[in-house]
Write an enzyme that holds these catalytic residues in place. Structure first.
Site, short mmCIF file in Angstrom:
data_model
loop_
_atom_site.label_atom_id
_atom_site.label_comp_id
_atom_site.label_asym_id
_atom_site.label_seq_id
_atom_site.Cartn_x
_atom_site.Cartn_y
_atom_site.Cartn_z
NE ARG A 24 44.16 157.14 25.53
CZ ARG A 24 44.24 155.81 25.53
NH1 ARG A 24 45.40 155.23 25.61
NH2 ARG A 24 43.16 155.09 25.44
CG ASN A 42 40.82 153.36 26.77
OD1 ASN A 42 41.36 153.99 27.66
ND2 ASN A 42 40.62 153.86 25.58
#
Length: 181
Positions: A24, A42
């Site tokens: 990320r 996700n």
């Protein structure tokens, strides 16, 4: 000579090892350097999917409600989290059921109502007549409270428990040796 901006939406699915490896941070840094905006989520199968700017979740992340910017909203949530150990977000829905806005709720005004199955049934918010269904509230807990399933502990509460434990141990040892333990 003015440059014209062109918005382009693309969908990517990233697979492989993407959790726990700084993916990320890397993606956010690369996007910022390239002037790319969006959000990611996700997926249940472990992959990561960046969301395009026109996606509903991206819109809510940019402007959660008419009264607050994204920064102000996150700042309020983090303040609630640090002070009470809990944060609550109420979803305001349109007639069709889609989420229009997100509003932070003050933790000191929220009461959790458990259901017979042991899960949260609804939330009561002080000053509101009708309870809020559990599906319309996002509840975050910073430090789980071992004495309840429905509320968290603030960092100061956790520290106070350790101080109390240390004080009690000191009192016990003092009494133990005072009485020729």
């Amino acid at each position: 000579n003015r440059r014209q901006l062109m918005l382009v939406a693309r969908r990517y699915l990233i697979s492989g090892r993407v959790q726990g490896v700084g993916f990320r941070w890397f993606a956010a840094d690369a996007a910022a350097r390239q002037g790319v905006a969006g959000t990611v989520r996700n997926l249940p199968d472990g992959r990561v999917e960046p969301l395009p700017p026109e996606h509903e979740l991206s819109r809510l992340c940019r402007q959660p409600n008419p009264e607050q910017s994204a920064y102000e909203f996150v700042e309020e949530i983090l303040t609630h989290q640090q002070i009470s150990g809990n944060w609550y977000i109420r979803k305001e829905r349109a007639q069709a059921g889609n989420v229009l806005f997100l509003f932070a709720m003050r933790p000191d005004r929220v009461t959790v109502t458990p259901g017979s199955d042991g899960f949260v049934k609804e939330y009561t918010y002080e000053g509101r007549r009708d309870p809020i269904p559990a599906t319309d509230v996002i509840h975050g807990i910073l430090n789980p409270d071992p004495l309840t399933d429905f509320y968290g502990l603030s960092p100061i509460s956790v520290a106070a428990r350790f101080v109390d434990l240390d004080n009690n141990a000191s009192d016990f040892l003092r009494a133990f040796f005072y009485n020729d333990g």
